[in-house]
Design an enzyme around this catalytic site. Structure first.
Site, PDB file in Angstrom:
ATOM      1  N   ILE A   1     -13.304   0.364  -0.332  1.00 43.89           N
ATOM      2  CA  ILE A   1     -14.727   0.727  -0.203  1.00 43.89           C
ATOM      3  C   ILE A   1     -14.895   1.852   0.817  1.00 43.89           C
ATOM      4  O   ILE A   1     -14.477   1.696   1.969  1.00 43.89           O
ATOM      5  CB  ILE A   1     -15.581  -0.488   0.247  1.00 43.89           C
ATOM      6  CG1 ILE A   1     -15.377  -1.676  -0.687  1.00 43.89           C
ATOM      7  CG2 ILE A   1     -17.052  -0.106   0.324  1.00 43.89           C
ATOM      8  CD1 ILE A   1     -16.072  -2.950  -0.222  1.00 43.89           C
TER       9      ILE A   1
ATOM     10  N   LYS B   1     -11.985  -5.949  11.927  1.00 47.27           N
ATOM     11  CA  LYS B   1     -12.845  -5.048  11.153  1.00 47.27           C
ATOM     12  C   LYS B   1     -14.244  -4.966  11.777  1.00 47.27           C
ATOM     13  O   LYS B   1     -14.874  -3.908  11.773  1.00 47.27           O
ATOM     14  CB  LYS B   1     -12.909  -5.513   9.703  1.00 47.27           C
ATOM     15  CG  LYS B   1     -11.541  -5.390   9.021  1.00 47.27           C
ATOM     16  CD  LYS B   1     -11.462  -6.209   7.759  1.00 47.27           C
ATOM     17  CE  LYS B   1     -10.119  -6.062   7.073  1.00 47.27           C
ATOM     18  NZ  LYS B   1      -9.944  -6.991   5.950  1.00 47.27           N
TER      19      LYS B   1
ATOM     20  N   GLY C   1      -5.455  -4.926  -1.822  1.00 48.12           N
ATOM     21  CA  GLY C   1      -4.633  -4.587  -2.990  1.00 48.12           C
ATOM     22  C   GLY C   1      -4.025  -3.205  -2.791  1.00 48.12           C
ATOM     23  O   GLY C   1      -4.678  -2.301  -2.252  1.00 48.12           O
TER      24      GLY C   1
ATOM     25  N   GLU D   1      -9.963   4.863   7.083  1.00 44.91           N
ATOM     26  CA  GLU D   1     -10.903   4.296   6.099  1.00 44.91           C
ATOM     27  C   GLU D   1     -10.357   3.004   5.483  1.00 44.91           C
ATOM     28  O   GLU D   1     -11.093   2.054   5.231  1.00 44.91           O
ATOM     29  CB  GLU D   1     -11.165   5.337   4.999  1.00 44.91           C
ATOM     30  CG  GLU D   1     -12.160   4.930   3.954  1.00 44.91           C
ATOM     31  CD  GLU D   1     -13.561   4.744   4.516  1.00 44.91           C
ATOM     32  OE1 GLU D   1     -14.202   5.722   4.891  1.00 44.91           O
ATOM     33  OE2 GLU D   1     -14.007   3.581   4.575  1.00 44.91           O
TER      34      GLU D   1
ATOM     35  N   VAL E   1       0.831  -1.205   0.000  1.00 46.76           N
ATOM     36  CA  VAL E   1       0.000   0.000   0.000  1.00 46.76           C
ATOM     37  C   VAL E   1       0.866   1.255   0.000  1.00 46.76           C
ATOM     38  O   VAL E   1       0.630   2.193  -0.775  1.00 46.76           O
ATOM     39  CB  VAL E   1      -0.966   0.011   1.216  1.00 46.76           C
ATOM     40  CG1 VAL E   1      -1.937   1.179   1.099  1.00 46.76           C
ATOM     41  CG2 VAL E   1      -1.728  -1.299   1.320  1.00 46.76           C
TER      42      VAL E   1
ATOM     43  N   LYS F   1      -5.763  -2.168  10.670  1.00 48.51           N
ATOM     44  CA  LYS F   1      -6.976  -2.604  11.383  1.00 48.51           C
ATOM     45  C   LYS F   1      -6.661  -3.281  12.699  1.00 48.51           C
ATOM     46  O   LYS F   1      -7.365  -3.112  13.691  1.00 48.51           O
ATOM     47  CB  LYS F   1      -7.811  -3.548  10.525  1.00 48.51           C
ATOM     48  CG  LYS F   1      -7.029  -4.750   9.987  1.00 48.51           C
ATOM     49  CD  LYS F   1      -7.234  -4.904   8.520  1.00 48.51           C
ATOM     50  CE  LYS F   1      -6.074  -5.563   7.858  1.00 48.51           C
ATOM     51  NZ  LYS F   1      -6.076  -5.393   6.428  1.00 48.51           N
TER      52      LYS F   1
END
Ligand code: NAP
Length: 446
Positions: A137, A206, A316, A130, A17, A106
């Site tokens: 999403i 999550k 991803g 987020e 990321v 997370k």
């Protein structure tokens, strides 16, 4: 035209990321400046090994192993290292020094959310994450902002792409769990050590975050009941399919015993919130049943909005970087406009309920003797335990000579408590006409 001010951005981590976030910061600098109202200058990237090859070509002089010095010099800190330490300490240091923080971590937010939020409030800075739930999403901002004038009653999430891919493979090919996992590993959807995904730990982190934002109360990982998918068999999938269901690993957060009337810091009527992760049967016509492969989706039920569904790529590097950049631009705007950090939403005190208090429908598969009166005896036992049957279907199994060997019985119940269901299954096992209980699975969406 007035010259835009410059905000200094520190990036911690340059993996899947982080490398994409660095690329976007450098390649889209003009676009980001116009959106944020400030230039976002990447001042450094902290990593373990400055010489390691990266997915993206980046100026070598940006790399450092001194994360601590880097965060102290920044207006905005993006944490994409993962793990608890040193990420936790670095985030706290950054906020104490007045920086807004964006993270995708997370595990850290689920474990240490209250500590991080308290520090963000004290320092008057924005803390956003987020990317920590369902990758690309946009789900946390809609829950926190768009639905802040409504009451959420239930959240169902497919928030782990690895397990969704495995269950989808099992459903579409009839594969056993081990073979579907091997395929997921071969295609890069599952890690060499898949424990965090297949045992539901990732989804549980999550679930804690989704529950905290949805019900305005701080829930941590310890509040989440968690069952993974490693014990789901090809036979479970086949039986579910035959009965018109698909099996998904769902993260569920729902208010129980609620009148839905929250007042001030408490809820009247709500006994608490059930936060859980487990394999769940969904009717094939349910919108979440259509979430295939490694995709994610979150389904929200709210008092006034009704049903909402959010769908997209849950992982991803590039998709996740999109969510990080959204948080970054928003934090930069709050600095430019001189507004306070976004107030944290945890104002309530609704307790987390144990799994025994959860209520759902159940699918029970039984292998029974084919004798007269068997169905009536089973139905009576369910009734005695207060568990009402919605569907009962019998299929006769014959041997090679077409003689009846046994009968497969499939039962779907109305909503019942975990405690009542467990007692019913124990009692059913004691009947002399029961050869075996082949599956007991929770059902949603009926
Ligand atoms: P990753 O590929 O493993 O990258 C981690 C990066 O952090 C590496 O560049 C590593 O440096 C650096 N790092 C680790 N420990 C460090 C330390 N102690 N000091 C300095 N640098 C350190 O991880 P990722 O997949 O990008 O994930 C990053 C975060 O985003 C995690 O919290 C993850 O849960 C979250 N997330 C990821 C995804 C996804 O699709 N990957 C989706 C949603 C959320 P080196 O390169 O030098 O080893």
């Amino acid at each position: 035209m007035t010259e835009l001010r410059t905000l200094k951005v520190a990036l911690l981590g340059c993996g899947n990321v982080g490398a994409q976030v660095a690329r976007i910061l450098l390649d889209d600098a003009e676009m980001l400046a116009s959106r944020a109202g400030a230039r976002l200058e990447l001042i450094g990237i902290a990593v373990r090994d400055v010489a390691a090859p990266r997915d993206v070509e980046l100026p070598h002089e940006l790399f450092t192993t001194d994360a601590e010095t880097l965060v102290k010099d920044a207006d905005l800190v993006i944490e994409l290292m993962g793990g608890i330490e040193p990420a936790r300490t670095l985030i706290l240091t950054a906020m104490r020094n007045g920086a807004c923080v964006v993270t995708g971590n997370k595990a850290l937010v689920a474990k240490e959310g209250p500590t991080l939020h308290e520090e963000a409030d004290r320092a008057g800075v924005q803390l956003s994450y987020e990317a920590a739930v369902a990758g690309a999403i946009p789900i946390l901002r809609p829950i926190r902002d768009s639905l802040s004038g409504d009451r959420i009653t239930r959240v169902l999430g497919i928030v782990n792409g690895t397990t969704n891919f495995i269950l989808d493979q099992m459903d579409s090919t009839g594969a056993q769990f081990a073979d579907a996992l091997a395929e997921a590993q071969r295609l890069g959807y599952a890690e060499a050590d898949p424990t965090a995904d297949v045992e539901g730990h990732d989804a549980a982190s999550k679930a804690a975050i989704l529950a905290s934002l949805s019900f305005h109360t701080r829930f941590s990982l310890a509040d989440v009941y968690c069952e993974g998918i490693s014990s789901v068999t090809a036979a479970d999938i086949a039986a579910a399919k035959d009965a018109g269901f698909v099996i998904k690993l769902l993260a569920i957060a729902e208010k129980l015993g609620a009148t839905g009337r929250e007042t001030g810091t408490d809820t009247d009527g709500a006994t608490g919130v059930s936060v859980r992760v487990h394999p769940t049967l969904l009717p094939r016509e349910h919108p979440m049943a259509a979430v295939r492969g490694a995709f994610n989706a979150v389904f929200i039920e709210a008092e006034n909005a009704g049903e909402l569904m959010f769908y997209g790529q849950g992982a991803g590097g590039t998709p996740t970087a999109s969510a990080v950049m959204g948080d970054l631009v928003s934090a930069a705007r709050s600095i430019v406009l001189g507004g306070p950090g976004r107030a944290e939403t945890a104002t309530g005190q609704v307790p987390a309920l144990p799994i025994s208090a959860a209520a759902t429908s159940y699918y029970i598969g039984l292998d029974v003797a084919d004798q007269p009166g068997v169905l009536a005896r089973i139905a009576q036992l369910f009734a005695e335990h207060g568990v009402s049957i919605e569907i009962m279907r019998q299929t006769i199994q014959r041997d090679a000579d077409s003689k009846i060997e046994s009968a497969a019985l499939r039962i779907v119940t109305h909503r019942a408590s975990e405690a009542a269901l467990a007692a019913t299954v124990e009692a059913v096992k004691g009947l002399d006409v029961i050869n075996s209980v082949t599956s007991v699975l929770r059902v949603e969406g009926v």
